[in-house]
Design a protein around this motif. Structure first.
Motif, PDB file in Angstrom:
ATOM      1  N   LEU A  84      -3.223  -9.501  -1.021  1.00 28.94           N
ATOM      2  CA  LEU A  84      -1.861  -9.333  -1.527  1.00 28.94           C
ATOM      3  C   LEU A  84      -1.134  -8.196  -0.806  1.00 28.94           C
ATOM      4  N   ALA A  85      -1.830  -7.086  -0.594  1.00 28.18           N
ATOM      5  CA  ALA A  85      -1.220  -5.926   0.076  1.00 28.18           C
ATOM      6  C   ALA A  85      -0.877  -6.240   1.528  1.00 28.18           C
ATOM      7  N   GLN A  86      -1.750  -6.979   2.204  1.00 31.29           N
ATOM      8  CA  GLN A  86      -1.512  -7.338   3.602  1.00 31.29           C
ATOM      9  C   GLN A  86      -0.209  -8.118   3.756  1.00 31.29           C
ATOM     10  N   ARG A  87       0.122  -8.896   2.754  1.00 29.53           N
ATOM     11  CA  ARG A  87       1.338  -9.702   2.798  1.00 29.53           C
ATOM     12  C   ARG A  87       2.503  -9.057   2.043  1.00 29.53           C
ATOM     13  N   ARG A  88       2.221  -7.887   1.498  1.00 29.06           N
ATOM     14  CA  ARG A  88       3.205  -7.115   0.721  1.00 29.06           C
ATOM     15  C   ARG A  88       3.731  -7.884  -0.488  1.00 29.06           C
ATOM     16  N   TYR A  89       2.835  -8.660  -1.102  1.00 30.86           N
ATOM     17  CA  TYR A  89       3.182  -9.377  -2.325  1.00 30.86           C
ATOM     18  C   TYR A  89       2.922  -8.454  -3.513  1.00 30.86           C
ATOM     19  N   GLY A  90       3.949  -8.241  -4.308  1.00 28.44           N
ATOM     20  CA  GLY A  90       3.769  -7.470  -5.524  1.00 28.44           C
ATOM     21  C   GLY A  90       3.019  -8.297  -6.559  1.00 28.44           C
ATOM     22  N   TYR A  91       2.283  -7.612  -7.413  1.00 27.50           N
ATOM     23  CA  TYR A  91       1.532  -8.308  -8.451  1.00 27.50           C
ATOM     24  C   TYR A  91       1.378  -7.395  -9.669  1.00 27.50           C
TER      25      TYR A  91
END
Length: 119
Positions: A84-91
């Motif tokens: 998730l962090a690699q793609r900068r997706y918030g969660y």
């Protein structure tokens, strides 16, 4: 000593996605469809971003002892966070559930096969 197989499910909700990120997830939705879901060592992500913002990662890991499931769960959570962090997706609401397959209840066919082995 035998090797134990663990299945770890890491669930969460996408949060604060940009329009571009949502479009990227929609474009790749077919490869992340729940019908393709599998427990894999590298982890398999499934979601239906068009319906809701929830996601599920499925990991398979192993260990020698019952306690190894805790480390396997940590590895799964860290792998999901890294993806998730690699793609900068918030969660948000990240939570995990793990199962030791050596402790899982046997199905009817498995019980019958086990009984036949011992006779």
């Amino acid at each position: 000593m035998s090797t134990r197989t663990f299945r770890i499910t890491v669930r969460g909700v996408f949060d604060g996605l940009t329009t571009d990120q949502r479009a990227e997830l929609l474009a790749r939705a077919a490869e992340h469809d729940v019908l393709r879901a599998a427990f894999t060592p590298e982890g398999h992500l499934s979601y239906d971003i068009a319906a809701r913002s929830a996601f599920t990662f499925r990991f398979q890991d192993s260990g020698e002892d019952e306690e190894d499931i805790l480390e396997a769960t940590e590895r799964a959570e860290e792998a999901a966070k890294a993806w998730l962090a690699q793609r900068r997706y918030g969660y948000r609401n990240l939570r995990s559930q793990a199962e030791d397959l050596s402790q899982a209840a046997l199905g009817k066919r498995q019980r019958r096969a086990a009984a036949q082995k011992h006779t």
